[in-house]
Design an enzyme around this catalytic site. Structure first.
Site: not given
Ligand SMILES: [Zn+2]
Length: 220
Positions: A97, A99, A122, A162, A216
Site C-alpha cells: 500500500h 500514497h 505488459d 486514498h 519475457y
Molecule cells: Zn493509506
C-alpha cells in the site's frame, strides 16, 4: 520463531527500502506485507515506525484476521485490509500500500488510468482500475480491493480518494506493481498535459500482456 518466519521478516523489512528508493512514500505512510508460506500468517510493517528504523526484528507477525501473533510493536493500521486480501485471494502472497503521488492523484479524481502505454499493457493488461471510497477501521478497504481486482488482470487498484493497493504472487511482485503503477500514472499524466493519449487496441493489449507473462525475462 521458525526459520520460514525469520526469512519472511527479512524479505519484508528489505522490501520497504524499495518504497523509499522509488519515492512512493512519505513519513511513515505505506506498507508491505507477505504471506508466510504454508501457514495462516502474514508479516507486516509495524505502525508509525520510520522507514530507516525498520529491521527484520521490528516486523510484526499477524494471523489472517489481523490479530498480533509475534512482535513487540503494534501492526500497521492497514493490517485488516491486507489480512482481508489474504483470506479472500489464496493465490496472493504479497500486498503493498502506498500514497504514491501521481497514482493517488488519479485516485483523487476517481479516474482509472487508461491503457495507453505498452509497458502498462505488459504489466497490468489494461487500465488500472478505481476501487470504492472506504473508511479505515473495518473490512471495507479489503473488500473494495478484492471486489475490484478479482477477475481483473491488473495487480494494482487505485482506492478512491486514498491511494494504491497492489497484490502479487509474493511481496516482491507486489512492490514491483506499486513501482510500475506510479511510473505509468506519472507518464500518462504528462501525456495528458498536451493532448489526449492514444488508446492501444484491445487485441494488442492482449498480445502484449500474454507475451510479457509467458516469454519475457530469463526463463526462455
Ligand atoms: Zn493509506
Amino acid at each position: 520463531m521458525t526459520s520460514t518466519v525469520r526469512q519472511v521478516r527479512e524479505t519484508v523489512a528489505a522490501l520497504h527500502a524499495e518504497l523509499t528508493r522509488y519515492q512512493l512514500v512519505v513519513w511513515t505512510a505505506g506498507n508491505v506485507s507477505a504471506r508466510v508460506p504454508g501457514e495462516d500468517l502474514m508479516v507486516i510493517k509495524p505502525s508509525g515506525v520510520s522507514y530507516e528504523d525498520l529491521t527484520p526484528d521490528s516486523m510484526v507477525v499477524c494471523d489472517l484476521n489481523g490479530a498480533l501473533v509475534e512482535g513487540d510493536l503494534k501492526p500497521s493500521s492497514d493490517t485488516a485490509a491486507h489480512a482481508y486480501v489474504y483470506r479472500a485471494m489464496p493465490e496472493v502472497g504479497g500486498v503493498v500500500h502506498t500514497h504514491s503521488p501521481y497514482a493517488t492523484a488519479w485516485a483523487a479524481r476517481g479516474e482509472p488510468i487508461p491503457c495507453v502505454l505498452t509497458a502498462q499493457a505488459d504489466e497490468f493488461g489494461g487500465e488500472i482500475p478505481i476501487g470504492p471510497f472506504a473508511l479505515i477501521g473495518n473490512d471495507d478497504i479489503g473488500r473494495g480491493i478484492v471486489e475490484t481486482l478479482s477477475g481483473h488482470r491488473s495487480t494494482a487498484v487505485l482506492m478512491r480518494n486514498h491511494g494504491v493497493f497492489t497484490i502479487g504472487e509474493d511481496a516482491r511482485a507486489a512492490v514491483k506493481s506499486a513501482v510500475m503503477c506510479e511510473s505509468v500514472a506519472y507518464t500518462v499524466h504528462l501525456a495528458r498535459q498536451l493532448g489526449e493519449p492514444l488508446p492501444i487496441p484491445p487485441e494488442c493489449v492482449d498480445a502484449l500482456f500474454d507475451r510479457y507473462h509467458s516469454v519475457y525475462g530469463q526463463l526462455t
